[in-house]
Design a protein around this motif. Structure first.
Motif, PDB file in Angstrom:
ATOM      1  N   THR A 322       0.815  -1.218   0.000  1.00 27.67           N
ATOM      2  CA  THR A 322       0.000   0.000   0.000  1.00 27.67           C
ATOM      3  C   THR A 322       0.847   1.266   0.000  1.00 27.67           C
ATOM      4  OG1 THR A 322      -1.652  -1.214   1.281  1.00 27.67           O
ATOM      5  CG2 THR A 322      -1.876   1.176   1.210  1.00 27.67           C
ATOM      6  N   GLU A 323       1.964   1.269   0.713  1.00 27.31           N
ATOM      7  CA  GLU A 323       2.751   2.486   0.872  1.00 27.31           C
ATOM      8  C   GLU A 323       3.611   2.816  -0.352  1.00 27.31           C
ATOM      9  OE1 GLU A 323       2.099   0.330   4.708  1.00 27.31           O
ATOM     10  OE2 GLU A 323       2.983  -0.205   2.774  1.00 27.31           O
ATOM     11  N   ARG A 324       3.854   1.826  -1.216  1.00 26.03           N
ATOM     12  CA  ARG A 324       4.844   2.008  -2.282  1.00 26.03           C
ATOM     13  C   ARG A 324       4.352   2.953  -3.390  1.00 26.03           C
ATOM     14  NH1 ARG A 324       9.158  -0.562  -2.406  1.00 26.03           N
ATOM     15  NH2 ARG A 324       8.315  -2.317  -1.205  1.00 26.03           N
ATOM     16  N   LEU A 325       5.252   3.853  -3.829  1.00 27.88           N
ATOM     17  CA  LEU A 325       4.970   4.763  -4.941  1.00 27.88           C
ATOM     18  C   LEU A 325       5.344   4.076  -6.249  1.00 27.88           C
ATOM     19  CD1 LEU A 325       6.691   7.825  -3.285  1.00 27.88           C
ATOM     20  CD2 LEU A 325       4.254   7.712  -3.739  1.00 27.88           C
ATOM     21  N   ILE A 326       4.375   3.902  -7.139  1.00 25.33           N
ATOM     22  CA  ILE A 326       4.689   3.276  -8.421  1.00 25.33           C
ATOM     23  C   ILE A 326       4.357   4.184  -9.604  1.00 25.33           C
ATOM     24  CG2 ILE A 326       4.306   0.968  -7.478  1.00 25.33           C
ATOM     25  CD1 ILE A 326       1.654   0.912  -9.000  1.00 25.33           C
ATOM     26  N   ASN A 327       3.701   5.317  -9.332  1.00 22.46           N
ATOM     27  CA  ASN A 327       3.324   6.208 -10.434  1.00 22.46           C
ATOM     28  C   ASN A 327       4.489   7.075 -10.892  1.00 22.46           C
ATOM     29  OD1 ASN A 327       3.380   7.564  -8.037  1.00 22.46           O
ATOM     30  ND2 ASN A 327       1.563   8.795  -8.430  1.00 22.46           N
ATOM     31  N   ARG A 328       5.459   7.296 -10.007  1.00 24.57           N
ATOM     32  CA  ARG A 328       6.644   8.078 -10.360  1.00 24.57           C
ATOM     33  C   ARG A 328       7.875   7.452  -9.718  1.00 24.57           C
ATOM     34  NH1 ARG A 328       6.204  13.027 -12.710  1.00 24.57           N
ATOM     35  NH2 ARG A 328       4.093  13.844 -13.009  1.00 24.57           N
ATOM     36  N   VAL A 329       9.044   7.724 -10.309  1.00 22.88           N
ATOM     37  CA  VAL A 329      10.297   7.197  -9.764  1.00 22.88           C
ATOM     38  C   VAL A 329      10.676   8.061  -8.570  1.00 22.88           C
ATOM     39  CG1 VAL A 329      12.672   6.564 -10.282  1.00 22.88           C
ATOM     40  CG2 VAL A 329      10.945   6.476 -12.083  1.00 22.88           C
ATOM     41  N   SER A 330      10.137   7.711  -7.402  1.00 27.74           N
ATOM     42  CA  SER A 330      10.319   8.561  -6.228  1.00 27.74           C
ATOM     43  C   SER A 330      10.253   7.735  -4.955  1.00 27.74           C
ATOM     44  CB  SER A 330       9.259   9.666  -6.205  1.00 27.74           C
ATOM     45  OG  SER A 330       7.962   9.102  -6.320  1.00 27.74           O
ATOM     46  N   VAL A 331      10.608   8.390  -3.849  1.00 27.45           N
ATOM     47  CA  VAL A 331      10.605   7.767  -2.535  1.00 27.45           C
ATOM     48  C   VAL A 331      10.303   8.840  -1.495  1.00 27.45           C
ATOM     49  CG1 VAL A 331      13.098   8.078  -2.232  1.00 27.45           C
ATOM     50  CG2 VAL A 331      11.920   6.304  -0.918  1.00 27.45           C
ATOM     51  N   LEU A 332       9.672   8.444  -0.388  1.00 33.49           N
ATOM     52  CA  LEU A 332       9.367   9.375   0.690  1.00 33.49           C
ATOM     53  C   LEU A 332      10.322   9.172   1.856  1.00 33.49           C
ATOM     54  CD1 LEU A 332       5.456   9.133   0.846  1.00 33.49           C
ATOM     55  CD2 LEU A 332       6.849  10.842  -0.355  1.00 33.49           C
ATOM     56  N   GLY A 333      10.380  10.190   2.704  1.00 29.78           N
ATOM     57  CA  GLY A 333      11.117  10.042   3.946  1.00 29.78           C
ATOM     58  C   GLY A 333      10.379   9.102   4.883  1.00 29.78           C
ATOM     59  N   ALA A 334      11.096   8.525   5.824  1.00 36.39           N
ATOM     60  CA  ALA A 334      10.480   7.562   6.742  1.00 36.39           C
ATOM     61  C   ALA A 334       9.630   8.240   7.804  1.00 36.39           C
ATOM     62  CB  ALA A 334      11.565   6.719   7.415  1.00 36.39           C
ATOM     63  N   THR A 335       9.927   9.501   8.104  1.00 38.54           N
ATOM     64  CA  THR A 335       9.194  10.229   9.148  1.00 38.54           C
ATOM     65  C   THR A 335       8.425  11.400   8.544  1.00 38.54           C
ATOM     66  OG1 THR A 335      10.899   9.665  10.772  1.00 38.54           O
ATOM     67  CG2 THR A 335       9.402  11.469  11.332  1.00 38.54           C
ATOM     68  N   GLY A 336       7.148  11.491   8.898  1.00 38.37           N
ATOM     69  CA  GLY A 336       6.325  12.604   8.442  1.00 38.37           C
ATOM     70  C   GLY A 336       6.179  13.649   9.542  1.00 38.37           C
ATOM     71  N   PHE A 337       5.673  14.818   9.182  1.00 35.84           N
ATOM     72  CA  PHE A 337       5.570  15.924  10.123  1.00 35.84           C
ATOM     73  C   PHE A 337       4.138  16.464  10.167  1.00 35.84           C
ATOM     74  CE2 PHE A 337       9.765  16.170   7.966  1.00 35.84           C
ATOM     75  CZ  PHE A 337      10.547  15.719   9.018  1.00 35.84           C
ATOM     76  N   THR A 338       3.670  16.759  11.371  1.00 33.48           N
ATOM     77  CA  THR A 338       2.347  17.365  11.561  1.00 33.48           C
ATOM     78  C   THR A 338       2.433  18.672  12.337  1.00 33.48           C
ATOM     79  OG1 THR A 338       2.019  16.027  13.559  1.00 33.48           O
ATOM     80  CG2 THR A 338       1.126  15.153  11.492  1.00 33.48           C
ATOM     81  N   SER A 339       3.655  19.097  12.618  1.00 31.64           N
ATOM     82  CA  SER A 339       3.847  20.365  13.328  1.00 31.64           C
ATOM     83  C   SER A 339       5.326  20.729  13.303  1.00 31.64           C
ATOM     84  CB  SER A 339       3.380  20.246  14.793  1.00 31.64           C
ATOM     85  OG  SER A 339       4.166  19.290  15.476  1.00 31.64           O
ATOM     86  N   GLY A 340       5.634  21.960  13.716  1.00 31.92           N
ATOM     87  CA  GLY A 340       7.014  22.369  13.907  1.00 31.92           C
ATOM     88  C   GLY A 340       7.740  22.805  12.642  1.00 31.92           C
ATOM     89  N   LYS A 341       9.036  23.147  12.850  1.00 31.50           N
ATOM     90  CA  LYS A 341       9.922  23.544  11.758  1.00 31.50           C
ATOM     91  C   LYS A 341      10.959  22.449  11.533  1.00 31.50           C
ATOM     92  CE  LYS A 341       9.552  28.543  12.664  1.00 31.50           C
ATOM     93  NZ  LYS A 341      10.317  29.780  12.981  1.00 31.50           N
ATOM     94  N   HIS A 342      11.224  22.153  10.279  1.00 25.55           N
ATOM     95  CA  HIS A 342      12.149  21.070   9.932  1.00 25.55           C
ATOM     96  C   HIS A 342      12.934  21.487   8.692  1.00 25.55           C
ATOM     97  CE1 HIS A 342       9.675  18.548  12.613  1.00 25.55           C
ATOM     98  NE2 HIS A 342       8.646  19.157  12.028  1.00 25.55           N
ATOM     99  N   SER A 343      14.165  21.029   8.619  1.00 24.45           N
ATOM    100  CA  SER A 343      14.978  21.349   7.438  1.00 24.45           C
ATOM    101  C   SER A 343      15.956  20.218   7.155  1.00 24.45           C
ATOM    102  CB  SER A 343      15.732  22.667   7.640  1.00 24.45           C
ATOM    103  OG  SER A 343      16.731  22.515   8.639  1.00 24.45           O
ATOM    104  N   TRP A 344      16.308  20.061   5.899  1.00 25.00           N
ATOM    105  CA  TRP A 344      17.297  19.075   5.475  1.00 25.00           C
ATOM    106  C   TRP A 344      17.916  19.571   4.175  1.00 25.00           C
ATOM    107  CZ3 TRP A 344      12.095  18.463   5.798  1.00 25.00           C
ATOM    108  CH2 TRP A 344      11.372  18.295   4.608  1.00 25.00           C
ATOM    109  N   THR A 345      19.153  19.213   3.971  1.00 22.08           N
ATOM    110  CA  THR A 345      19.883  19.632   2.773  1.00 22.08           C
ATOM    111  C   THR A 345      20.128  18.429   1.883  1.00 22.08           C
ATOM    112  OG1 THR A 345      20.965  21.436   3.976  1.00 22.08           O
ATOM    113  CG2 THR A 345      21.989  20.725   1.913  1.00 22.08           C
ATOM    114  N   VAL A 346      19.863  18.613   0.593  1.00 27.16           N
ATOM    115  CA  VAL A 346      20.008  17.527  -0.373  1.00 27.16           C
ATOM    116  C   VAL A 346      21.132  17.867  -1.352  1.00 27.16           C
ATOM    117  CG1 VAL A 346      18.854  16.104  -2.096  1.00 27.16           C
ATOM    118  CG2 VAL A 346      17.539  17.080  -0.194  1.00 27.16           C
ATOM    119  N   ASP A 347      22.062  16.932  -1.489  1.00 32.05           N
ATOM    120  CA  ASP A 347      23.120  17.053  -2.491  1.00 32.05           C
ATOM    121  C   ASP A 347      22.573  16.477  -3.788  1.00 32.05           C
ATOM    122  OD1 ASP A 347      25.338  16.938  -4.111  1.00 32.05           O
ATOM    123  OD2 ASP A 347      26.686  16.193  -2.544  1.00 32.05           O
ATOM    124  N   VAL A 348      22.243  17.355  -4.749  1.00 30.71           N
ATOM    125  CA  VAL A 348      21.645  16.891  -6.009  1.00 30.71           C
ATOM    126  C   VAL A 348      22.701  16.492  -7.028  1.00 30.71           C
ATOM    127  CG1 VAL A 348      19.563  18.257  -5.667  1.00 30.71           C
ATOM    128  CG2 VAL A 348      21.510  19.266  -6.884  1.00 30.71           C
TER     129      VAL A 348
END
Length: 470
Positions: A322-348
């Motif tokens: 059920t959780e797997r994304l098959i419509n696009r070549v993508s992936v989600l983070g393991a933890t979701g957020f419902t409040s607060g401030k969050h940041s992460w840096t991605v090396d593209v």
């Protein structure tokens, strides 16, 4: 139909009980007696003699007269059938079926006060009508059985994959622990036990669910088999059993449940593993703010470096959970957020096509969708290696002096903001403003590549960790 037999009833009547033979035995003298009647007579008489002629039999057990037994049995069946095919009130043949009462009646019943205004049909016509009615309902049960069998097959594959996934997790854990085996053997064993417990627990859950769906399949198969057998019966028998058959068509088995979160929680076992053991080993410490969830990864994605790196690779045989994304070549983070401030840096890196940002938990994961806020996505991406776009509706081209190598994603849940910043000079690339009402997850899509084998990596940059002991 009426009972018919070519054997006179007196020829199949026991001389002792004067009833139709029940397991007749043949005596030495040639007379036939019901076995029970003979043994009772012998016990009462105290002598093994024939009740008819008095000739004493030998000491052996008299054999059953199978031919006579079969004739007597057939005669009983014919008598019973004849009785069943006649009206109990008027002793007339049952030739009419009353649709109002759902029962067979005779011609006298048809003109009686009880059935006079009821809708009635001849037996043959009613049988055809009811067969069509039952067949239509049977098709629904057969489709449900097919769904159950298909679901069972998928669950069997999921059960097998859980074992494979557990093994892969175990291997990864062991590889990481090789660096610290001298000091951390106890820590390694503890983590493997936790993984093993989760594997056993989830395997037990799947076994119970598979057992339950197998029971449902068996029950439904049995019901269908009985109904199919009823459809093959004679018209009279079919209509007599009609009420019972129709009741069995009312299937109470629901659709198979959707199983969520049944796969091994790889994020718990592999995510930021070195950070988890950092308290015991300070020489190598690596911590990322976001861990990728392999249970959401599209089939062509390869995750590495403690689930902090993703790239396009060869297709893998994975369950379509059920959780797997098959419509696009993508992936989600393991933890979701419902409040607060969050940041992460991605090396593209040097990738020519990629998308990063956040997505709602409720996004369409199986069907084709557009990357837009209306569909639950707040992302930016690079196209063809030279155009940077914000996925608005319609999408907006962003100014770009040079391709950014590292991009920081800042999420402010309460203020409804998703900000993208060039980590090299801290300049803002784009800001989304919206209102979040459910959990949002970090979103990553490394895109395809020219040789269709491997793409450039998207890597979540580790945070700076400082250890202070007071």
């Amino acid at each position: 139909m009426a009972a018919k037999t070519t054997v006179p009833e007196e020829d199949i009547t026991c001389p002792q009980c004067t009833d139709i033979y029940c397991l007749p035995v043949l005596l030495k003298c040639g007379h036939n007696i019901c076995r029970v009647c003979l043994f009772n007579y012998w016990e009462w008489k105290g002598l093994r003699e024939c009740p008819v002629c008095g000739i004493v039999s030998d000491t052996g057990r008299p054999p059953i007269n199978l031919a006579l037994h079969n004739v007597a049995k057939e005669h009983k069946v014919l008598i019973m059938t004849s009785s069943q095919n006649k009206c109990c009130q008027h002793n007339e043949k049952l030739k009419i079926f009353c649709h109002n009462d759902g029962e067979l009646i005779c011609l006298i019943c048809k003109i009686s006060k009880e059935h006079k205004v009821h809708e009635c049909s001849p037996v043959e016509e009613a049988a055809e009508q009811k067969k069509a009615e039952i067949s239509a309902s049977l098709e629904s049960l057969q489709n449900k059985l097919k769904t159950l069998k298909n679901t069972k097959q998928k669950w069997e594959e999921t059960k097998t994959y859980i074992k494979t996934q557990a093994y892969e997790n175990e291997t990864a854990i062991k590889e990481e622990f090789k660096k610290f085996h001298q000091f951390l053997r106890e820590e390694e064993n503890t983590r493997l036990k936790v993984l093993k417990l989760e594997e056993e627990t989830k395997i037990q859950i799947m076994c119970k669910k598979l057992e339950n769906i197998s029971d449902q399949i068996n029950t439904l198969s049995s019901t269908i088999s009985d109904i199919e057998k009823a459809l093959k019966a004679q018209d009279i028998q079919l209509l007599q059993d009609y009420k019972k058959t129709k009741k069995r068509l009312q299937c109470s088995i629901g659709e198979p449940e959707v199983i969520r979160d049944i796969l091994i929680n790889s994020a718990k076992h592999l995510g930021s593993l070195s950070f988890q053991i950092w308290k015991k080993m300070e020489d190598i410490v690596r911590c990322v703010p976001v861990v990728l969830d392999p249970n959401t990864a599209q089939f062509n994605l390869e995750l590495s470096e403690e689930l902090s790196c993703v790239q396009y690779s060869s297709k893998k045989l994975l369950p379509n959970n059920t959780e797997r994304l098959i419509n696009r070549v993508s992936v989600l983070g393991a933890t979701g957020f419902t409040s607060g401030k969050h940041s992460w840096t991605v090396d593209v890196g040097q990738g020519k096509d990629w998308y990063i940002g956040v997505a709602l938990d409720s996004i369409q994961r199986k069907n084709t969708i557009f990357l837009s806020p209306a569909e639950g996505f707040w992302v930016i991406g690079l196209s063809n290696g030279d155009s940077l776009w914000a996925q608005t509706t319609p999408r907006s081209k962003l100014p770009m002096k040079e391709k950014p190598n590292r991009i920081t994603v800042e999420l402010d849940y309460e203020r409804g903001k998703v900000i993208f910043i060039n980590a090299a000079d801290s300049t803002k690339i784009h800001t989304f403003k919206d209102k979040f009402t459910e959990k949002v997850f970090p979103y990553f899509s490394p895109g395809l590549c020219e040789d269709k084998k491997k793409s450039s990596k998207l890597k979540i940059c580790p945070q700076v960790v400082k250890v202070q002991v007071e």
